[in-house]
Structure formats: structure tokens, C-alpha cells
Design a protein around this motif. Structure first.
Motif, PDB file in Angstrom:
ATOM      1  N   LEU A 293      70.042  50.738  34.856  1.00 13.52           N
ATOM      2  CA  LEU A 293      69.713  49.405  35.371  1.00 13.52           C
ATOM      3  C   LEU A 293      69.292  48.476  34.231  1.00 13.52           C
ATOM      4  O   LEU A 293      69.743  47.334  34.139  1.00 13.52           O
ATOM      5  CB  LEU A 293      68.582  49.502  36.398  1.00 13.52           C
ATOM      6  N   GLU A 294      68.435  48.977  33.378  1.00  9.32           N
ATOM      7  CA  GLU A 294      67.904  48.156  32.288  1.00  9.32           C
ATOM      8  C   GLU A 294      68.980  47.799  31.263  1.00  9.32           C
ATOM      9  O   GLU A 294      68.900  46.746  30.619  1.00  9.32           O
ATOM     10  CB  GLU A 294      66.748  48.893  31.610  1.00  9.32           C
TER      11      GLU A 294
ATOM     12  N   TYR B  20      69.425  42.951  38.219  1.00  8.95           N
ATOM     13  CA  TYR B  20      68.128  43.617  38.095  1.00  8.95           C
ATOM     14  C   TYR B  20      67.321  43.042  36.942  1.00  8.95           C
ATOM     15  O   TYR B  20      66.112  42.804  37.065  1.00  8.95           O
ATOM     16  CB  TYR B  20      68.339  45.123  37.910  1.00  8.95           C
ATOM     17  N   ASN B  21      67.971  42.798  35.821  1.00 11.33           N
ATOM     18  CA  ASN B  21      67.259  42.373  34.622  1.00 11.33           C
ATOM     19  C   ASN B  21      66.797  40.926  34.659  1.00 11.33           C
ATOM     20  O   ASN B  21      66.022  40.514  33.789  1.00 11.33           O
ATOM     21  CB  ASN B  21      68.127  42.622  33.383  1.00 11.33           C
TER      22      ASN B  21
ATOM     23  N   LEU C  33      65.172  39.823  37.338  1.00 13.28           N
ATOM     24  CA  LEU C  33      64.059  39.837  38.284  1.00 13.28           C
ATOM     25  C   LEU C  33      62.717  39.901  37.565  1.00 13.28           C
ATOM     26  O   LEU C  33      62.624  40.396  36.435  1.00 13.28           O
ATOM     27  CB  LEU C  33      64.182  41.053  39.217  1.00 13.28           C
TER      28      LEU C  33
ATOM     29  N   ASP D  84      58.716  41.434  37.395  1.00 13.90           N
ATOM     30  CA  ASP D  84      58.266  42.821  37.467  1.00 13.90           C
ATOM     31  C   ASP D  84      58.059  43.289  38.900  1.00 13.90           C
ATOM     32  O   ASP D  84      58.392  44.434  39.246  1.00 13.90           O
ATOM     33  CB  ASP D  84      56.970  43.004  36.662  1.00 13.90           C
TER      34      ASP D  84
ATOM     35  N   ASP E  70      59.537  42.155  41.692  1.00 10.24           N
ATOM     36  CA  ASP E  70      60.830  42.320  42.364  1.00 10.24           C
ATOM     37  C   ASP E  70      61.606  43.514  41.808  1.00 10.24           C
ATOM     38  O   ASP E  70      62.353  44.168  42.540  1.00 10.24           O
ATOM     39  CB  ASP E  70      61.664  41.041  42.240  1.00 10.24           C
ATOM     40  N   LYS E  71      61.417  43.806  40.531  1.00 11.04           N
ATOM     41  CA  LYS E  71      62.052  45.008  39.968  1.00 11.04           C
ATOM     42  C   LYS E  71      61.504  46.264  40.646  1.00 11.04           C
ATOM     43  O   LYS E  71      62.256  47.201  40.940  1.00 11.04           O
ATOM     44  CB  LYS E  71      61.812  45.082  38.463  1.00 11.04           C
ATOM     45  N   LYS E  72      60.200  46.289  40.904  1.00 10.24           N
ATOM     46  CA  LYS E  72      59.616  47.451  41.589  1.00 10.24           C
ATOM     47  C   LYS E  72      60.156  47.553  43.024  1.00 10.24           C
ATOM     48  O   LYS E  72      60.480  48.657  43.494  1.00 10.24           O
ATOM     49  CB  LYS E  72      58.093  47.360  41.618  1.00 10.24           C
TER      50      LYS E  72
ATOM     51  N   PHE F  25      63.012  46.484  44.043  1.00  7.91           N
ATOM     52  CA  PHE F  25      64.400  46.920  43.873  1.00  7.91           C
ATOM     53  C   PHE F  25      64.456  48.437  43.690  1.00  7.91           C
ATOM     54  O   PHE F  25      65.240  49.130  44.363  1.00  7.91           O
ATOM     55  CB  PHE F  25      65.007  46.205  42.664  1.00  7.91           C
ATOM     56  N   ARG F  26      63.634  48.968  42.785  1.00  7.89           N
ATOM     57  CA  ARG F  26      63.655  50.408  42.506  1.00  7.89           C
ATOM     58  C   ARG F  26      63.217  51.216  43.737  1.00  7.89           C
ATOM     59  O   ARG F  26      63.806  52.250  44.049  1.00  7.89           O
ATOM     60  CB  ARG F  26      62.746  50.738  41.325  1.00  7.89           C
TER      61      ARG F  26
ATOM     62  N   SER G 225      72.805  50.669  43.821  1.00  3.80           N
ATOM     63  CA  SER G 225      72.239  49.415  43.308  1.00  3.80           C
ATOM     64  C   SER G 225      72.943  48.198  43.895  1.00  3.80           C
ATOM     65  O   SER G 225      72.369  47.109  43.953  1.00  3.80           O
ATOM     66  CB  SER G 225      72.322  49.380  41.777  1.00  3.80           C
TER      67      SER G 225
END
Length: 277
Positions: free
Chosen positions: A74-75, A81-82, A84, A86, A88-90, A92-93, A125
């Protein structure tokens, strides 16, 4: 410690209780007492039947940690994803981890096999990206994802194609070769986003999206930056859903769409979680 199956933990006391009841009945010489073994027995049977629902209920409330290999992918590669923050990243995960637990992935060919975890994460994803601003990130009843190594025929479409949406059976079918090419290089048409966009349209029926008639082939070609004939050749079909293609453009080539069709870009930005060009 991460609990992977709540139902298995709940089953253990029932097994121990049944053993204790039988042991007591035998050692005390009270065979009539052994009838009480039916209580843990019935509860055990109920747990076995309901274990998928129990485990999924628990996983939704305790997503756990996403596989590190998936996070690294993802990173490195995931444009959406990148961009977003922090929080929203959580989200997402966490949603991705829940999706992986609640959906079936199978590799099909000469025999049916399990799909490697990292490939599952790459595929999952996509629906998470499409539904980040919706509650139903599981995409309704589309709960089975089947993967072929290359383009494939099917009973419905008896010619080589690279994706298929089977509405009756709740299946999404993809060519892994074409999926991966589109996920890491935007010069290739992303068949994964396209087929999940088809499912999205089926499940949510968004009214603000332009109709099929309003989205001509030239719009798709300009947004994608590749000939429309190439898109069709990649898909294997003579005709594709241009609404799904427009959604694919939005997520894979947002800059092209914003520069050439800013009105369409704004419409899709209202429909989806906005992606920065």
C-alpha cells in the motif's frame, strides 16, 4: 495477543463441561446425571453452526493488524491510500483486514487453490478504496473473488476476457496478470477497479453519476490517456460499461480527468472519497 477465532475460544469451555459431566456421572455411579451433557452438546452444535457469524462479528470490532507485506505494498504503490491522512489510513487498513476475513478468495485453473495473502490484500484494497465514504464496504453480497492466472473463458462469456461480474452467484472473477499490471502501472487499464466499479454500481445505484449514454468512448480515452481500442482489447469484450470505466479513470488517472473534464471530476469527487490529482 490477537484472537483469530472467538468461536473456538467459546467452544473450549463447552467441551470441558461435557467431559466433566460424563466423568462425574461415571465416577458417582449416577448415569441419569449424564443427560445434562445435552446442554453443552446443544450449545456446541449452535456455536459450530454460527461460528462464521460470531468470528466475523468479533473481527469487525477488533480488526487486528494488517499483514505487513500488504501494508508495504500500500505504501509503495497505492495512490489513493497514500493521499489519506493518518486516521483515514487506519480506517482503510482496518476495513481491509475485515474484508479479507469476510470474503472468500480462490485461485482457479487446473485445480482450485488458496490465494496468497499479499494478492488477497492487493485485490481487497480496491473495494475499500471505492467505499471509504460508505458504511457497506463489503459490497453487498459479492463475497467470492476468483482469480485466474491469465485471461479466461467462462460458461457465460465463451471467449478470453480479463474480468467478469457474476451477479447471480455473487462472484467477481479476475485475470491476475492483467490485474497486477493495472495496479502498478497506470499505462495499463486497471481491470480490477473496473470490475469492482461494476459491482459498486450494482449495489449502490448512484443517481448523480452520468448515464451510460452521456459517457462516450472519447471521454474515457481522454481521461485514461490510452486508446479506447486498447481498453477493449485489455478487457476482452467488444463493449464495456463506460460508467465503470469512468470510475476507473477517476481513481487511476485523476489528473487527466480534472484537466479535461473538471465537471465530471467534481461529480465523482462528491460520489467517492475525493482523490487528489
Amino acid at each position: 495477543m490477537q484472537i483469530h477465532s472467538l468461536s473456538k475460544i467459546l467452544i473450549m469451555p463447552l467441551v470441558l463441561a461435557a467431559i466433566a459431566i460424563v466423568y462425574y456421572a461415571e465416577t458417582a455411579g449416577n448415569r441419569d446425571f449424564s443427560i445434562w451433557v445435552l446442554v453443552p452438546g446443544i450449545l456446541f452444535a449452535a456455536l459450530m453452526v454460527l461460528s462464521p457469524q460470531i468470528d466475523f462479528w468479533y473481527r469487525k470490532r477488533n480488526p487486528g493488524l494488517l499483514d505487513k507485506a500488504v501494508v508495504r505494498w500500500l505504501e509503495r504503490y497505492h495512490l489513493f491510500y497514500n493521499q489519506l491522512n493518518d486516521l483515514d489510513k487506519k480506517i482503510f487498513r482496518d476495513r481491509l483486514n475485515i474484508y479479507l476475513f469476510g470474503r472468500e478468495f480462490k485461485s482457479v485453473g487446473s485445480e482450485v487453490r488458496d490465494v496468497p495473502d499479499d494478492i488477497q490484500g492487493i485485490i481487497a484494497s480496491i473495494p475499500i478504496m471505492l467505499t471509504l465514504n460508505r458504511d457497506d464496504y463489503l459490497m453487498g453480497d459479492y463475497d467470492r473473488i476468483y482469480i485466474y492466472k491469465h485471461a479466461f473463458p467462462s460458461p457465460v462469456f465463451q471467449f478470453l476476457h480479463t474480468f467478469e461480474l457474476n451477479r447471480e452467484d455473487g462472484m467477481i472473477i479476475l485475470s491476475l496478470e492483467h490485474l497486477l499490471a493495472g495496479m502498478v502501472n497506470k499505462e495499463y487499464y486497471n481491470v480490477g477497479v473496473h470490475v469492482f466499479a461494476m459491482a459498486y454500481l450494482e449495489v449502490f445505484e448512484p443517481e448523480i453519476l452520468p448515464s451510460e449514454e452521456e459517457i462516450n468512448d472519447q471521454i474515457i480515452e481522454t481521461c485514461m490517456g490510452i486508446p479506447y481500442s486498447t481498453i477493449l482489447a485489455t478487457s476482452g469484450y467488444n463493449k464495456i460499461d463506460n460508467r465503470a470505466a469512468l470510475i476507473t479513470c477517476f481513481f487511476t488517472n485523476p489528473k487527466n480527468m480534472m484537466e479535461n473534464y473538471p465537471d465530471l471530476y467534481e461529480v465523482l469527487s462528491r460520489l467517492f472519497y475525493k482523490i487528489s490529482p
